[in-house]
Write an enzyme that holds these catalytic residues in place. Structure first.
Site, short mmCIF file in Angstrom:
data_model
loop_
_atom_site.label_atom_id
_atom_site.label_comp_id
_atom_site.label_asym_id
_atom_site.label_seq_id
_atom_site.Cartn_x
_atom_site.Cartn_y
_atom_site.Cartn_z
N GLY A 40 0.82 -1.20 0.00
CA GLY A 40 0.00 0.00 0.00
C GLY A 40 0.86 1.25 0.00
N ALA A 44 -0.75 5.99 4.75
CA ALA A 44 -0.15 5.10 5.75
C ALA A 44 1.05 4.37 5.15
CB ALA A 44 -1.21 4.10 6.25
N GLY A 45 0.87 3.75 3.98
CA GLY A 45 1.95 2.93 3.40
C GLY A 45 3.14 3.76 2.94
N HIS A 266 -21.27 8.51 5.40
CA HIS A 266 -21.03 9.96 5.46
C HIS A 266 -22.28 10.72 5.06
CE1 HIS A 266 -19.22 13.84 4.85
NE2 HIS A 266 -18.01 13.38 5.17
N SER A 284 -17.25 17.23 1.04
CA SER A 284 -16.54 17.21 2.33
C SER A 284 -17.35 17.76 3.51
CB SER A 284 -15.26 18.03 2.18
OG SER A 284 -14.70 18.26 3.44
N ARG A 330 -20.71 12.24 12.13
CA ARG A 330 -21.32 11.73 10.90
C ARG A 330 -22.45 10.74 11.13
NH1 ARG A 330 -15.57 11.13 7.71
NH2 ARG A 330 -15.35 13.38 7.48
N GLU A 425 -6.23 2.79 7.37
CA GLU A 425 -7.63 2.34 7.40
C GLU A 425 -7.74 0.82 7.47
OE1 GLU A 425 -10.11 4.43 4.55
OE2 GLU A 425 -11.84 3.17 5.04
C1 LIG Z 1 -13.64 11.03 -0.96
C2 LIG Z 1 -12.95 10.86 0.36
C3 LIG Z 1 -12.53 11.97 1.07
C4 LIG Z 1 -11.89 11.82 2.29
N1 LIG Z 1 -11.49 12.94 2.97
C5 LIG Z 1 -10.85 12.79 4.16
C6 LIG Z 1 -10.40 13.94 4.87
O1 LIG Z 1 -10.54 15.08 4.45
N2 LIG Z 1 -9.78 13.74 6.06
C7 LIG Z 1 -9.58 12.50 6.59
O2 LIG Z 1 -8.99 12.38 7.66
N3 LIG Z 1 -9.97 11.40 5.90
C8 LIG Z 1 -10.60 11.52 4.71
N4 LIG Z 1 -11.01 10.40 4.04
C9 LIG Z 1 -10.58 9.07 4.51
C10 LIG Z 1 -9.12 8.85 4.11
O3 LIG Z 1 -8.89 9.39 2.83
C11 LIG Z 1 -8.72 7.39 4.09
O4 LIG Z 1 -9.15 6.75 5.26
C12 LIG Z 1 -7.21 7.27 4.01
O5 LIG Z 1 -6.70 8.04 2.95
C13 LIG Z 1 -6.79 5.82 3.84
O6 LIG Z 1 -5.38 5.79 3.70
P1 LIG Z 1 -4.59 4.45 3.69
O7 LIG Z 1 -3.17 4.78 3.48
O8 LIG Z 1 -4.96 3.63 4.87
O9 LIG Z 1 -5.16 3.64 2.41
P2 LIG Z 1 -5.34 4.06 0.87
O10 LIG Z 1 -5.03 5.47 0.61
O11 LIG Z 1 -6.69 3.53 0.50
O12 LIG Z 1 -4.25 3.21 0.13
C14 LIG Z 1 -4.36 1.81 -0.04
C15 LIG Z 1 -3.14 1.33 -0.77
O13 LIG Z 1 -3.14 -0.11 -0.75
C16 LIG Z 1 -2.92 -0.61 -2.05
N5 LIG Z 1 -3.64 -1.89 -2.17
C17 LIG Z 1 -4.92 -2.16 -1.83
N6 LIG Z 1 -5.20 -3.44 -2.09
C18 LIG Z 1 -4.08 -3.98 -2.61
C19 LIG Z 1 -3.77 -5.26 -3.10
N7 LIG Z 1 -4.66 -6.26 -3.10
N8 LIG Z 1 -2.53 -5.46 -3.60
C20 LIG Z 1 -1.60 -4.45 -3.62
N9 LIG Z 1 -1.86 -3.23 -3.15
C21 LIG Z 1 -3.08 -3.00 -2.65
C22 LIG Z 1 -3.49 0.45 -2.98
O14 LIG Z 1 -2.90 0.33 -4.24
C23 LIG Z 1 -3.07 1.72 -2.24
O15 LIG Z 1 -1.75 2.04 -2.58
C24 LIG Z 1 -11.67 10.54 2.82
C25 LIG Z 1 -12.11 9.42 2.12
C26 LIG Z 1 -12.77 9.57 0.91
C27 LIG Z 1 -13.29 8.36 0.22
#
Ligand SMILES: Cc1cc2nc3c(=O)[nH]c(=O)nc-3n(C[C@H](O)[C@H](O)[C@H](O)COP(=O)(O)OP(=O)(O)OC[C@H]3O[C@@H](n4cnc5c(N)ncnc54)[C@H](O)[C@@H]3O)c2cc1C
Length: 637
Positions: A40, A44-45, A266, A284, A330, A425
């Site tokens: 990922g 986070a990643g 949301h 948002s 929310r 997440e």
């Molecule tokens: C439209 C929208 C707006 C948002 N706005 C906000 C905000 O303003 N403030 C806030 O705090 N939160 C917000 N959120 C929530 C927040 O964006 C997410 O919770 C957060 O970005 C998740 O980050 P992450 O690094 O955990 O995962 P992600 O950003 O989802 O990244 C997941 C990664 O895992 C990889 N991956 C997934 N499955 C596989 C697989 N099988 N094999 C290889 N790679 C894989 C993907 O390629 C990607 O690189 C929002 C969410 C949405 C949908």
């Protein structure tokens, strides 16, 4: 297995510092002997990969997209919380901690949440140092806005593109490590299996999405940062690629899954407008700083909004929750929107929408000021709906957005499989039954920049791991299992598309396990999902072959996992015989329709263990104790 959250002893505010001091350290020249896999490249990643590499570990980083920069985090709009108290409005680490515990309806761990609030301030410093262009006030200082569930302004933002700017910062840090060959990037890879050897996570099996080649990669530890699984509902605000597969595969290999039914809906999204739609768009929460939510007072009133006089409008959030108004959390806002629509007061063609109106704030501050804060969101709204929100109120409705459930992790963010960590997440760690707005980015970056670099180091320093190679039989059998599953999907050769199955699954989950649930409906949904899953394996059509770029095959694997995972969500929802946060079971509500918790019997994290093929999952619980805040009925009135 008895769940041990490994929460350090001592006073809340000293736990993290004490723990960091007590964790074993690996000296800098030894770190280069360790390989770490990070799956990922969202916030986070990317932050974890960059920081671990900066410390000297060899990192292999995987993602689905062609560039790490395209991870779903880029879509985040409104902002990121931190307890800086720049506004001098009464904020503090304690208040952010308290708001988060309360917002999550007392279903999260005190120690984790307090650490999150402590670390939040370092995140802002880190990102500013990277050059992230947070909004500034007239004097050039960082400015803030408010988000739901808080009475202070603690949200740092870059217009409505905060995720993009934060991800560019993390990506730059990651790229530096790629250039110095401390990180090897594997884009366009789909992780199909976790490899566990002698009870420890030692690698992954990936499918190259361009060639179909099955690859094995070994490591000393594996970090999953694969994001949320809201797409189980088919329609959500998540990126199309968001999925549950990697964490679900890890669940099948022994990692417990925590609170899978906790899904955030949301309140402010552009309503569904047709049955061929595959994506929903968020507006948002930050918009509720200036937008007022209302419906006509009289059910069935179909007049245009400007024809409805003030006296015939119901600003129902402001009326019911005077202390927090439009910025209630929310779960509370979404339920109230649904309630108004159920009473026939919904607006628009379908009646499944309420107004979000900026007329007052435009009158008060002027159009330019509103445009400065939200223009990209207003443009997005206009492009999708062909309505100008500066002139006509937005129409909004709740939609699936975020998943608080995820892999169970202890205080070190390690799952029940030693050497397997989950961050962002993908884990369940900090938000309880409901996440507060702008706290996901905070948690993902806290995990990646500040927590995992310490705790993973502590694990490696104490683990005494042998080197393993991909010739180990466990890799060969995991690769074979992946190939067998691919062949099974390709050989169904039925008549119904995978998307069609996904849509039907999504509708079942939305109807029975969405904004509100009840015991009878959840039990019925289990039957419906079970028979649809059976039909999927008999009648789905997956065109093409493995040895090519085959998006239908990729999607089929995801949907197959969504089926099994939905069954887990339903079991979890059925087992939690209370309402809390986003889990609103109609059978358990107060007289005024608020969530009714059962703290005596259900003040715990539900952690599920894979029970075997077609068997019920096994329930475990981690009791939650509240020593620093009082367990009370949540009130935003
Ligand atoms: C439209 C929208 C707006 C948002 N706005 C906000 C905000 O303003 N403030 C806030 O705090 N939160 C917000 N959120 C929530 C927040 O964006 C997410 O919770 C957060 O970005 C998740 O980050 P992450 O690094 O955990 O995962 P992600 O950003 O989802 O990244 C997941 C990664 O895992 C990889 N991956 C997934 N499955 C596989 C697989 N099988 N094999 C290889 N790679 C894989 C993907 O390629 C990607 O690189 C929002 C969410 C949405 C949908």
């Amino acid at each position: 297995m008895k769940l041990d959250a490994k929460i350090p002893a001592g006073p809340l505010e000293k736990k993290w510092d004490k723990h960091r001091f007590e964790l074993k350290l690996e000296n800098p020249s030894n770190r280069r002997k360790f390989n770490i896999i990070v799956v990922g490249t969202g916030l986070a990643g990317s932050s974890a990969s960059a920081t671990l590499a900066e410390l000297g570990y060899n990192v292999k980083t995987f993602c689905l997209q062609d560039s790490p920069r395209r991870a779903h985090s880029i879509a985040a709009q409104g902002g990121i919380n931190a307890a800086k108290n720049y506004q001098n409005d009464g904020d503090s680490i304690w208040r952010l901690f308290y708001d988060t515990i309360k917002g999550g309806d007392f279903r999260s761990r005190e120690a984790n949440v307090y650490r999150l609030a402590q670390v939040s301030n370092h995140i802002i410093d880190q990102c500013v140092a990277q050059g992230v262009p947070f909004a500034r006030d007239y004097g050039g200082l960082l400015t803030n806005r408010s988000f739901g569930g808080a009475q202070v302004s603690r949200t740092f933002y870059s217009r409505g593109q905060t995720g993009q700017q934060l991800l560019l910062g993390a990506y730059r840090a990651l790229s530096r490590q790629v250039a110095s060959e401390q990180v090897t990037l594997y884009p366009r890879r789909d992780i199909l299996e976790l490899v566990v050897i002698d009870g420890r996570a030692r690698g992954v099996v990936a499918r190259n999405l361009i060639t179909g080649e099955i690859e094995s990669h070994s490591a000393h530890a594996v970090v999953l940062a694969t994001g949320g699984y809201g797409n189980v509902y088919f329609l959500s605000t998540n990126a199309m690629a968001s999925n549950v597969s990697t964490i679900f595969r890890a669940f099948r290999k022994g990692a417990y899954f925590a609170n899978p039914c906790f899904t955030q809906i949301h309140p402010t999204c552009i309503p569904v407008h047709g049955k061929y739609q595959s994506k929903l768009t968020l507006m948002s929460e930050s918009l509720r700083n200036d937008g007022r939510v209302w419906v006509p007072k009289h059910p069935g009133d179909k007049r245009a909004p400007h024809q409805i006089p003030e006296s015939e409008r119901d600003y129902f959030l402001e009326r019911k929750y005077p202390s927090f108004g439009n910025l209630v959390p929310r779960d509370v806002a979404s339920r109230n929107v649904k309630e108004q629509c159920d009473q026939g007061k919904g607006v628009g063609e379908t009646g499944l929408a309420v107004y979000l109106d900026f007329a007052d704030s435009i009158k008060r501050e002027g159009k330019d000021s509103i445009a400065q804060k939200y223009d990209n969101l207003f443009q997005m709204y206009e492009k999708i709906t062909a309505q100008n929100p500066y002139e006509t109120p937005m129409m909004i409705y709740p939609a699936v957005h975020y998943t608080m459930g995820g892999l169970w992790v202890d205080y070190n963010l390690m799952t029940t499989v030693p050497g397997l960590f989950a961050i962002g997440e993908a884990n369940f760690s900090d938000h309880g039954a409901n996440r507060l707005g702008a706290s996901a980015l905070m948690q993902g970056l806290a995990d990646g920049y500040f927590i995992i670099p310490n705790t993973l180091g502590g694990y490696l320093a104490g683990a005494h791991l042998n080197d393993v190679t991909v010739d180990h039989p466990a890799f060969r059998s995991a690769a074979q299992a992946s190939l067998d599953r691919i062949q099974r999907l390709l050989s169904i050769k039925g008549k119904r598309t995978v998307d069609d199955f996904h849509k039907e699954l999504g509708l079942i989950m939305w109807e029975y396990c969405g904004m509100s649930r009840n015991n009878a409906g959840l039990a019925e949904a289990k039957q419906l999902v079970h028979s649809l899953k059976k039909e999927f394996w008999d009648n789905a059509i997956v065109p093409g072959i493995n040895e090519e770029f085959n998006q239908s095959l990729e999607k089929a694997g995801r949907v197959a996992d969504f089926f099994e995972f939905s069954e887990l969500m339903l079991s979890d929802a059925l087992a939690r015989k209370e309402s809390c946060g986003c889990h609103f079971n109609e059978n358990y509500q107060t007289e005024d329709n608020e969530a009714l918790r059962d703290d005596e019997n259900l003040c715990h994290v539900a952690a599920w263990e894979f029970g075997g093929e077609d068997k019920e999952p096994i329930f475990h619980k981690e009791p939650l104790s509240f020593e620093n805040v009082e367990l009370t009925q949540r009130s935003y009135k």
